[in-house]
Design a protein around this motif. Structure first.
Motif, PDB file in Angstrom:
ATOM      1  N   THR A  10       2.112  27.622 -21.586  1.00 55.44           N
ATOM      2  CA  THR A  10       3.241  26.691 -21.552  1.00 55.44           C
ATOM      3  C   THR A  10       4.046  26.947 -20.292  1.00 55.44           C
ATOM      4  OG1 THR A  10       3.363  26.696 -23.973  1.00 55.44           O
ATOM      5  CG2 THR A  10       5.269  25.835 -22.784  1.00 55.44           C
ATOM      6  N   LEU A  11       4.469  25.869 -19.642  1.00 52.43           N
ATOM      7  CA  LEU A  11       5.246  25.985 -18.409  1.00 52.43           C
ATOM      8  C   LEU A  11       6.358  24.947 -18.451  1.00 52.43           C
ATOM      9  CD1 LEU A  11       5.651  27.129 -15.553  1.00 52.43           C
ATOM     10  CD2 LEU A  11       3.959  25.472 -14.742  1.00 52.43           C
ATOM     11  N   SER A  12       7.584  25.420 -18.357  1.00 50.35           N
ATOM     12  CA  SER A  12       8.733  24.531 -18.358  1.00 50.35           C
ATOM     13  C   SER A  12       9.425  24.623 -17.007  1.00 50.35           C
ATOM     14  CB  SER A  12       9.702  24.926 -19.491  1.00 50.35           C
ATOM     15  OG  SER A  12      10.812  24.069 -19.521  1.00 50.35           O
ATOM     16  N   VAL A  13       9.599  23.490 -16.345  1.00 44.29           N
ATOM     17  CA  VAL A  13      10.248  23.464 -15.036  1.00 44.29           C
ATOM     18  C   VAL A  13      11.279  22.344 -15.014  1.00 44.29           C
ATOM     19  CG1 VAL A  13       8.213  24.400 -13.879  1.00 44.29           C
ATOM     20  CG2 VAL A  13       8.567  21.927 -13.945  1.00 44.29           C
ATOM     21  N   GLN A  14      12.243  22.521 -14.130  1.00 41.99           N
ATOM     22  CA  GLN A  14      13.260  21.486 -13.953  1.00 41.99           C
ATOM     23  C   GLN A  14      12.673  20.337 -13.143  1.00 41.99           C
ATOM     24  OE1 GLN A  14      16.523  21.283 -15.095  1.00 41.99           O
ATOM     25  NE2 GLN A  14      16.022  23.072 -16.342  1.00 41.99           N
ATOM     26  N   GLU A  15      13.083  19.138 -13.492  1.00 34.57           N
ATOM     27  CA  GLU A  15      12.650  17.961 -12.745  1.00 34.57           C
ATOM     28  C   GLU A  15      12.954  18.163 -11.261  1.00 34.57           C
ATOM     29  OE1 GLU A  15      14.364  14.384 -14.222  1.00 34.57           O
ATOM     30  OE2 GLU A  15      13.580  13.143 -12.588  1.00 34.57           O
ATOM     31  N   GLY A  16      11.951  17.869 -10.438  1.00 39.48           N
ATOM     32  CA  GLY A  16      12.111  18.026  -8.995  1.00 39.48           C
ATOM     33  C   GLY A  16      11.565  19.335  -8.452  1.00 39.48           C
ATOM     34  N   ASP A  17      11.419  20.325  -9.364  1.00 37.80           N
ATOM     35  CA  ASP A  17      10.845  21.614  -8.945  1.00 37.80           C
ATOM     36  C   ASP A  17       9.325  21.522  -8.917  1.00 37.80           C
ATOM     37  OD1 ASP A  17      13.300  23.813 -10.551  1.00 37.80           O
ATOM     38  OD2 ASP A  17      13.370  22.597  -8.705  1.00 37.80           O
ATOM     39  N   SER A  18       8.708  22.594  -8.430  1.00 45.10           N
ATOM     40  CA  SER A  18       7.248  22.659  -8.363  1.00 45.10           C
ATOM     41  C   SER A  18       6.691  23.395  -9.576  1.00 45.10           C
ATOM     42  CB  SER A  18       6.801  23.378  -7.086  1.00 45.10           C
ATOM     43  OG  SER A  18       7.192  22.644  -5.946  1.00 45.10           O
ATOM     44  N   ALA A  19       5.448  23.067  -9.904  1.00 48.65           N
ATOM     45  CA  ALA A  19       4.746  23.734 -10.999  1.00 48.65           C
ATOM     46  C   ALA A  19       3.396  24.213 -10.492  1.00 48.65           C
ATOM     47  CB  ALA A  19       4.549  22.773 -12.172  1.00 48.65           C
ATOM     48  N   THR A  78       4.163  19.218  -6.913  1.00 56.52           N
ATOM     49  CA  THR A  78       5.479  19.281  -6.281  1.00 56.52           C
ATOM     50  C   THR A  78       6.342  18.117  -6.755  1.00 56.52           C
ATOM     51  OG1 THR A  78       4.701  18.006  -4.388  1.00 56.52           O
ATOM     52  CG2 THR A  78       4.557  20.410  -4.222  1.00 56.52           C
ATOM     53  N   GLU A  79       7.651  18.282  -6.585  1.00 55.48           N
ATOM     54  CA  GLU A  79       8.624  17.232  -6.937  1.00 55.48           C
ATOM     55  C   GLU A  79       8.332  16.663  -8.327  1.00 55.48           C
ATOM     56  OE1 GLU A  79       8.786  15.923  -2.238  1.00 55.48           O
ATOM     57  OE2 GLU A  79       8.481  14.393  -3.768  1.00 55.48           O
ATOM     58  N   THR A  80       8.266  17.529  -9.311  1.00 54.50           N
ATOM     59  CA  THR A  80       7.857  17.114 -10.655  1.00 54.50           C
ATOM     60  C   THR A  80       8.766  16.024 -11.214  1.00 54.50           C
ATOM     61  OG1 THR A  80       9.089  18.984 -11.555  1.00 54.50           O
ATOM     62  CG2 THR A  80       6.705  19.265 -11.258  1.00 54.50           C
ATOM     63  N   PHE A 106     -14.069  24.243 -20.010  1.00 52.57           N
ATOM     64  CA  PHE A 106     -12.636  24.031 -19.865  1.00 52.57           C
ATOM     65  C   PHE A 106     -11.839  25.283 -20.179  1.00 52.57           C
ATOM     66  CE2 PHE A 106     -11.863  19.482 -19.267  1.00 52.57           C
ATOM     67  CZ  PHE A 106     -13.121  18.958 -19.515  1.00 52.57           C
ATOM     68  N   GLY A 107     -10.682  25.392 -19.537  1.00 51.81           N
ATOM     69  CA  GLY A 107      -9.686  26.360 -19.967  1.00 51.81           C
ATOM     70  C   GLY A 107      -8.990  25.857 -21.217  1.00 51.81           C
ATOM     71  N   LYS A 108      -8.087  26.668 -21.748  1.00 48.96           N
ATOM     72  CA  LYS A 108      -7.424  26.307 -23.000  1.00 48.96           C
ATOM     73  C   LYS A 108      -6.232  25.384 -22.809  1.00 48.96           C
ATOM     74  CE  LYS A 108      -8.970  30.181 -25.797  1.00 48.96           C
ATOM     75  NZ  LYS A 108      -8.594  31.253 -26.742  1.00 48.96           N
ATOM     76  N   GLY A 109      -5.869  25.128 -21.581  1.00 56.46           N
ATOM     77  CA  GLY A 109      -4.818  24.152 -21.339  1.00 56.46           C
ATOM     78  C   GLY A 109      -3.450  24.766 -21.084  1.00 56.46           C
ATOM     79  N   THR A 110      -2.646  24.042 -20.336  1.00 56.48           N
ATOM     80  CA  THR A 110      -1.250  24.403 -20.073  1.00 56.48           C
ATOM     81  C   THR A 110      -0.372  23.225 -20.458  1.00 56.48           C
ATOM     82  OG1 THR A 110      -1.794  25.896 -18.248  1.00 56.48           O
ATOM     83  CG2 THR A 110       0.442  24.981 -18.293  1.00 56.48           C
ATOM     84  N   HIS A 111       0.568  23.480 -21.338  1.00 59.89           N
ATOM     85  CA  HIS A 111       1.514  22.442 -21.721  1.00 59.89           C
ATOM     86  C   HIS A 111       2.662  22.470 -20.726  1.00 59.89           C
ATOM     87  CE1 HIS A 111       4.314  20.607 -25.012  1.00 59.89           C
ATOM     88  NE2 HIS A 111       4.012  19.758 -24.056  1.00 59.89           N
ATOM     89  N   LEU A 112       2.706  21.466 -19.874  1.00 59.88           N
ATOM     90  CA  LEU A 112       3.744  21.369 -18.854  1.00 59.88           C
ATOM     91  C   LEU A 112       4.899  20.523 -19.376  1.00 59.88           C
ATOM     92  CD1 LEU A 112       4.785  21.887 -15.978  1.00 59.88           C
ATOM     93  CD2 LEU A 112       3.513  19.844 -15.256  1.00 59.88           C
ATOM     94  N   ILE A 113       6.075  21.107 -19.347  1.00 62.78           N
ATOM     95  CA  ILE A 113       7.278  20.415 -19.822  1.00 62.78           C
ATOM     96  C   ILE A 113       8.224  20.262 -18.645  1.00 62.78           C
ATOM     97  CG2 ILE A 113       9.241  20.521 -21.416  1.00 62.78           C
ATOM     98  CD1 ILE A 113       7.455  22.491 -23.099  1.00 62.78           C
ATOM     99  N   ILE A 114       8.601  19.028 -18.361  1.00 59.33           N
ATOM    100  CA  ILE A 114       9.536  18.763 -17.265  1.00 59.33           C
ATOM    101  C   ILE A 114      10.916  18.540 -17.875  1.00 59.33           C
ATOM    102  CG2 ILE A 114      10.057  17.379 -15.241  1.00 59.33           C
ATOM    103  CD1 ILE A 114       7.376  18.929 -15.142  1.00 59.33           C
ATOM    104  N   GLN A 115      11.832  19.433 -17.578  1.00 54.18           N
ATOM    105  CA  GLN A 115      13.192  19.347 -18.115  1.00 54.18           C
ATOM    106  C   GLN A 115      14.049  18.432 -17.239  1.00 54.18           C
ATOM    107  OE1 GLN A 115      14.009  20.770 -20.891  1.00 54.18           O
ATOM    108  NE2 GLN A 115      12.790  22.627 -21.185  1.00 54.18           N
ATOM    109  N   PRO A 116      14.730  17.467 -17.822  1.00 54.38           N
ATOM    110  CA  PRO A 116      15.540  16.549 -17.012  1.00 54.38           C
ATOM    111  C   PRO A 116      16.792  17.227 -16.450  1.00 54.38           C
ATOM    112  CG  PRO A 116      15.797  16.075 -19.360  1.00 54.38           C
ATOM    113  CD  PRO A 116      14.729  17.133 -19.252  1.00 54.38           C
TER     114      PRO A 116
END
Lengths: 116, 115
Positions: A10-19, A78-80, A106-116
């Motif tokens: 799981t990966l949570s990033v702020q909108e506009g940041d990179s992942a 970039t610029e999520t 396949f890998g097991k997956g990454t749940h990417l969450i973009i925080q507004p």
């Protein structure tokens, strides 16, 4: 057989940041590394891929890098944006009987969450 | 051409029953694949065809699983004597080998629930 490890789960990033999502593979014979994006209840969709004769590939905000020596490859966004929220899967080609390097592991997956 | 299509999209069956899923690949794609995906996991490769030839089937989960592609176009995946552990999404995918490399396009999947 091939084994693909993917991090983080799981990966949570702020909108506009990179992942950045990282994968490792075990079979040095693998030569094709696609990335798929899957939204809830939807099909996996190819977003970018890289072949073993290339070290980096970029498509607008998305880039993939490959280190064959270390057997690592990574996805960079970039610029999520909110619409980037989804599960991302890395994969590596699997050598199959009869030829062709296209049975994906396949890998097991990454749940990417973009925080507004 | 609207992509890879699968039917049915959802299937609920009782344990012990047989189920069959159909996949229609993208027109002229010569390779067709079946994967299984369970919740929270990546797709797991099962088998694939090049035209009508099944080139890899050792990864089918058990002898209860079989797949066919009789005329090199659509394919079916059959599960006999279903078990609760078979509950998953079954994904079909296709590609055109030799043209643009090995880009694989997935269908929307067939959800199986065994009760």
């Amino acid at each position: 057989g091939e084994n693909v490890e993917q991090h983080p789960s799981t990966l949570s990033v702020q909108e506009g940041d990179s992942a950045v999502i990282k994968c490792t593979y075990s079979d040095s014979a693998s030569n094709y590394f696609p990335w798929y994006k899957q939204e809830l209840g939807k099909r996996p969709q190819l977003i970018i891929d890289i072949r073993s004769n290339v070290g980096e590939k970029k498509d607008q905000r998305i880039a993939v890098t490959l280190n064959k020596t270390a057997k690592h490859f990574s996805l960079h966004i970039t610029e999520t944006q909110p619409e980037d929220s989804a599960v991302y899967f890395c994969a590596a080609s699997l050598l199959l009987s009869g030829g062709g390097a296209d049975g994906l592991t396949f890998g097991k997956g990454t749940h990417l969450i973009i925080q507004p | 051409d609207t992509g890879v299509s699968q039917d049915p999209r959802h299937k609920i069956t009782k344990r012990g029953q047989n189920v069959t899923f159909r996949c229609d690949p993208i027109s002229e794609h010569n390779r067709l694949y079946w994967y299984r995906q369970t919740l929270g996991q990546g797709p797991e490769f099962l088998t694939y065809f090049q035209n009508e030839a099944q080139l890899e089937k050792s990864r089918l989960l058990s002898d209860r699983f079989s797949a066919e592609r009789p005329k090199g176009s659509f394919s079916t995946l059959e599960i006999q004597r279903t078990e609760q552990g078979d509950s998953a999404m079954y994904l079909c995918a296709s590609s055109l080998l030799g043209f643009s490399g090995n880009t694989i396009y997935f269908g929307e999947g067939s959800w199986l629930t065994v009760v």
